[in-house]
Design a protein around this motif. Structure first.
Motif, PDB file in Angstrom:
ATOM      1  N   GLY A 185       0.812  -1.208   0.000  1.00 43.18           N
ATOM      2  CA  GLY A 185       0.000   0.000   0.000  1.00 43.18           C
ATOM      3  C   GLY A 185       0.848   1.261   0.000  1.00 43.18           C
ATOM      4  N   MET A 186       1.926   1.254   0.760  1.00 40.70           N
ATOM      5  CA  MET A 186       2.815   2.418   0.812  1.00 40.70           C
ATOM      6  C   MET A 186       3.510   2.649  -0.534  1.00 40.70           C
ATOM      7  SD  MET A 186       2.948   4.061   3.806  1.00 40.70           S
ATOM      8  CE  MET A 186       4.454   4.440   4.709  1.00 40.70           C
ATOM      9  N   MET A 187       3.888   1.582  -1.200  1.00 40.53           N
ATOM     10  CA  MET A 187       4.491   1.717  -2.529  1.00 40.53           C
ATOM     11  C   MET A 187       3.534   2.445  -3.479  1.00 40.53           C
ATOM     12  SD  MET A 187       6.134  -2.031  -3.232  1.00 40.53           S
ATOM     13  CE  MET A 187       7.249  -2.802  -2.055  1.00 40.53           C
ATOM     14  N   ILE A 188       2.301   1.976  -3.505  1.00 35.52           N
ATOM     15  CA  ILE A 188       1.318   2.541  -4.427  1.00 35.52           C
ATOM     16  C   ILE A 188       0.950   3.967  -4.009  1.00 35.52           C
ATOM     17  CG2 ILE A 188      -1.017   2.275  -5.330  1.00 35.52           C
ATOM     18  CD1 ILE A 188      -0.602  -0.780  -5.013  1.00 35.52           C
ATOM     19  N   ALA A 189       0.793   4.200  -2.703  1.00 38.00           N
ATOM     20  CA  ALA A 189       0.417   5.531  -2.215  1.00 38.00           C
ATOM     21  C   ALA A 189       1.458   6.576  -2.596  1.00 38.00           C
ATOM     22  CB  ALA A 189       0.224   5.504  -0.706  1.00 38.00           C
ATOM     23  N   GLU A 190       2.735   6.237  -2.432  1.00 38.57           N
ATOM     24  CA  GLU A 190       3.790   7.214  -2.751  1.00 38.57           C
ATOM     25  C   GLU A 190       3.935   7.395  -4.257  1.00 38.57           C
ATOM     26  OE1 GLU A 190       6.847   9.904  -2.796  1.00 38.57           O
ATOM     27  OE2 GLU A 190       5.404   9.413  -1.220  1.00 38.57           O
ATOM     28  N   ASN A 191       3.914   6.305  -5.000  1.00 39.69           N
ATOM     29  CA  ASN A 191       4.070   6.383  -6.450  1.00 39.69           C
ATOM     30  C   ASN A 191       2.891   7.107  -7.107  1.00 39.69           C
ATOM     31  OD1 ASN A 191       4.861   5.818  -9.144  1.00 39.69           O
ATOM     32  ND2 ASN A 191       3.779   3.863  -9.109  1.00 39.69           N
ATOM     33  N   LYS A 192       1.678   6.798  -6.661  1.00 38.16           N
ATOM     34  CA  LYS A 192       0.467   7.347  -7.287  1.00 38.16           C
ATOM     35  C   LYS A 192      -0.055   8.616  -6.597  1.00 38.16           C
ATOM     36  CE  LYS A 192      -0.259   3.734 -10.165  1.00 38.16           C
ATOM     37  NZ  LYS A 192      -0.501   3.777 -11.618  1.00 38.16           N
ATOM     38  N   ASN A 193       0.676   9.109  -5.593  1.00 35.05           N
ATOM     39  CA  ASN A 193       0.334  10.371  -4.920  1.00 35.05           C
ATOM     40  C   ASN A 193      -1.024  10.331  -4.216  1.00 35.05           C
ATOM     41  OD1 ASN A 193       2.701  12.009  -5.891  1.00 35.05           O
ATOM     42  ND2 ASN A 193       1.805  11.457  -7.869  1.00 35.05           N
ATOM     43  N   ILE A 194      -1.370   9.197  -3.677  1.00 40.14           N
ATOM     44  CA  ILE A 194      -2.687   9.040  -3.057  1.00 40.14           C
ATOM     45  C   ILE A 194      -2.831   9.913  -1.816  1.00 40.14           C
ATOM     46  CG2 ILE A 194      -4.220   7.407  -1.891  1.00 40.14           C
ATOM     47  CD1 ILE A 194      -3.108   5.241  -3.806  1.00 40.14           C
ATOM     48  N   ALA A 195      -1.871   9.818  -0.894  1.00 36.87           N
ATOM     49  CA  ALA A 195      -1.971  10.597   0.338  1.00 36.87           C
ATOM     50  C   ALA A 195      -1.888  12.096   0.058  1.00 36.87           C
ATOM     51  CB  ALA A 195      -0.876  10.177   1.316  1.00 36.87           C
ATOM     52  N   ARG A 196      -1.007  12.481  -0.848  1.00 35.15           N
ATOM     53  CA  ARG A 196      -0.875  13.904  -1.182  1.00 35.15           C
ATOM     54  C   ARG A 196      -2.166  14.451  -1.801  1.00 35.15           C
ATOM     55  NH1 ARG A 196       4.532  12.409  -1.625  1.00 35.15           N
ATOM     56  NH2 ARG A 196       4.265  11.348  -3.617  1.00 35.15           N
ATOM     57  N   SER A 197      -2.788  13.675  -2.680  1.00 34.74           N
ATOM     58  CA  SER A 197      -4.034  14.117  -3.310  1.00 34.74           C
ATOM     59  C   SER A 197      -5.134  14.312  -2.267  1.00 34.74           C
ATOM     60  CB  SER A 197      -4.487  13.100  -4.358  1.00 34.74           C
ATOM     61  OG  SER A 197      -3.548  13.012  -5.410  1.00 34.74           O
ATOM     62  N   HIS A 198      -5.242  13.382  -1.342  1.00 33.41           N
ATOM     63  CA  HIS A 198      -6.220  13.510  -0.262  1.00 33.41           C
ATOM     64  C   HIS A 198      -5.962  14.801   0.530  1.00 33.41           C
ATOM     65  CE1 HIS A 198      -8.783  12.379   3.136  1.00 33.41           C
ATOM     66  NE2 HIS A 198      -7.780  12.758   3.914  1.00 33.41           N
ATOM     67  N   HIS A 199      -4.700  15.026   0.881  1.00 34.84           N
ATOM     68  CA  HIS A 199      -4.343  16.217   1.660  1.00 34.84           C
ATOM     69  C   HIS A 199      -4.747  17.496   0.933  1.00 34.84           C
ATOM     70  CE1 HIS A 199      -2.002  18.735   4.370  1.00 34.84           C
ATOM     71  NE2 HIS A 199      -1.423  19.285   3.326  1.00 34.84           N
ATOM     72  N   PHE A 200      -4.475  17.556  -0.358  1.00 39.24           N
ATOM     73  CA  PHE A 200      -4.799  18.769  -1.117  1.00 39.24           C
ATOM     74  C   PHE A 200      -6.311  18.983  -1.233  1.00 39.24           C
ATOM     75  CE2 PHE A 200      -0.426  18.405  -3.059  1.00 39.24           C
ATOM     76  CZ  PHE A 200       0.056  19.548  -2.436  1.00 39.24           C
ATOM     77  N   ILE A 201      -7.064  17.900  -1.417  1.00 40.37           N
ATOM     78  CA  ILE A 201      -8.523  18.047  -1.502  1.00 40.37           C
ATOM     79  C   ILE A 201      -9.081  18.582  -0.185  1.00 40.37           C
ATOM     80  CG2 ILE A 201     -10.678  16.738  -1.618  1.00 40.37           C
ATOM     81  CD1 ILE A 201      -9.436  15.059  -3.821  1.00 40.37           C
ATOM     82  N   ILE A 202      -8.567  18.082   0.935  1.00 36.23           N
ATOM     83  CA  ILE A 202      -9.002  18.586   2.240  1.00 36.23           C
ATOM     84  C   ILE A 202      -8.720  20.088   2.341  1.00 36.23           C
ATOM     85  CG2 ILE A 202      -8.541  18.483   4.729  1.00 36.23           C
ATOM     86  CD1 ILE A 202     -10.194  16.141   3.675  1.00 36.23           C
ATOM     87  N   GLU A 203      -7.608  20.516   1.715  1.00 34.52           N
ATOM     88  CA  GLU A 203      -7.262  21.943   1.724  1.00 34.52           C
ATOM     89  C   GLU A 203      -8.063  22.756   0.708  1.00 34.52           C
ATOM     90  OE1 GLU A 203      -3.071  22.222   1.030  1.00 34.52           O
ATOM     91  OE2 GLU A 203      -2.584  22.040   3.165  1.00 34.52           O
ATOM     92  N   GLY A 204      -8.891  22.076  -0.090  1.00 34.88           N
ATOM     93  CA  GLY A 204      -9.679  22.768  -1.096  1.00 34.88           C
ATOM     94  C   GLY A 204      -8.957  22.959  -2.412  1.00 34.88           C
TER      95      GLY A 204
END
Length: 345
Positions: free
Chosen positions: A136-155
């Protein structure tokens, strides 16, 4: 003769779970279960265990209840509760210690060896949880999953990231696994479903055993040079301390990702932060840190190419149940006079 088994519940494997060892009483055992009052919640458990792993058994006080009850015990069963020299010295009848986790830092191995007391543990208890999390961490970092979530929360609706040119499907990637034991081999098994090329380095495992598990055995240098993902699954020792240092990072591809769900001392944090800051590697996903909780001024927190999580790769309800299942099997074997499967000393 009745074997007296003393079990200590804590914030992870609690009294209710420890009660699943009661069937041992059908094998002429008497099972007593007490609560470690210094570890009644998962955060307390994690904090005390982190202290022991970092600073040794002297960093925490022994469990008062264990000291009060250990005198008559033939077997002591714990998860994270310390079994230090004081406990061992006050257990004249002790014949066996069972630690229901992979690491055994919470037991004084030297004191047990002096008495000739064996210790069994559960090296595979969190293997599935950590293997799942690693992929999961491999895919999250490669595909920017966590970063995308963070940015959406920021609007913010962001689709382009610094790794845009090397966001790839796992099918086309080479994954290098450093440490091919209980967890590393499970990571390989999961990645086989993605059709990734899997290479592995493990100085303690025969190359044929690695090949039979679906990976190609290579040297550490070959792994670092060829891998698109480098994932760590070693225990901390003098030989593995900072196995990923500035020199190792310099051997990695500039688009490669480093994944550490194992132990913090495997990585030179300062060297990794510098490599990420200067974009000498593609990114990293880290679950373990030299200081936990992570300090507010830690250099990782200013980076845009790292995924961070708070040491939770092995935290899973199934992990605690697996601990007791493994312990039940080992203790049953002991009571039946059969050889151990997971003996550490």
């Amino acid at each position: 003769m009745t074997t007296r088994i003393l079990c200590v519940g804590d914030g992870a494997v609690g009294v209710d779970l420890m009660s699943e060892l009661k069937p041992l009483e059908s094998l002429c055992a008497e099972v007593t279960i007490i609560q470690d009052t210094d570890s009644t919640t998962l955060p307390e458990y994690m904090d005390r265990l982190a202290l022991v792993e970092r600073d040794g058994l002297g960093a925490v006080s022994p469990c008062r209840g264990l000291l009060d009850h250990c005198g008559q015990a033939h077997v002591i069963v714990v998860d994270g509760t310390p079994v230090n020299r004081e406990v061992i010295d006050n257990s004249p009848n002790l014949k066996l210690v069972a630690v229901l986790r992979g690491g055994v830092e919470n037991a004084d191995l030297d004191a047990l060896k002096e008495r000739g007391i064996p210790l069994v543990h559960a090296p595979q208890r969190s293997a599935d949880a950590v293997a799942d999390y690693t992929v999961g961490m491999m895919i999250a970092e490669n595909k920017n999953i966590a970063r995308s979530h963070h940015f959406i929360i920021e609007g913010r609706w962001r689709k382009n990231y610094i790794n845009q040119d090397y966001v790839h499907n796992m099918r086309t990637r080479t994954v290098g696994i450093i440490g091919f034991g209980q967890i590393g081999s499970r990571v390989a098994k999961r990645l086989s479903g993605f059709d990734s090329r899997i290479i592995a380095y493990d100085p303690f495992m025969d190359a044929e055993a690695i090949r039979s598990a679906g990976a190609e055995a290579v040297s550490l240098e070959e792994l670092l040079e060829q891998s698109d993902f480098v994932t760590l699954h070693l225990r901390t020792s003098q030989a593995t301390h900072h196995i990923i240092d500035a020199d190792a990072l310099a051997q990695m591809k500039p688009t490669a990702y480093l994944i550490n769900t194992a132990r913090s001392p495997l990585v030179d944090e300062e060297a990794l932060a510098e490599a990420l800051r200067e974009h000498r590697i593609g990114g990293a996903a880290i679950d373990v840190f030299d200081a936990e909780p992570l300090p507010a001024d830690h250099p990782y927190l200013s980076l845009d190419n790292v995924t961070l999580t708070p040491h939770i790769a092995g935290t899973c309800a199934d992990t605690w149940h697996a601990s007791v299942e493994i312990g039940l099997e080992e203790l049953s074997r002991y009571l039946r006079g059969e050889p151990f499967q997971n003996r550490r000393i």
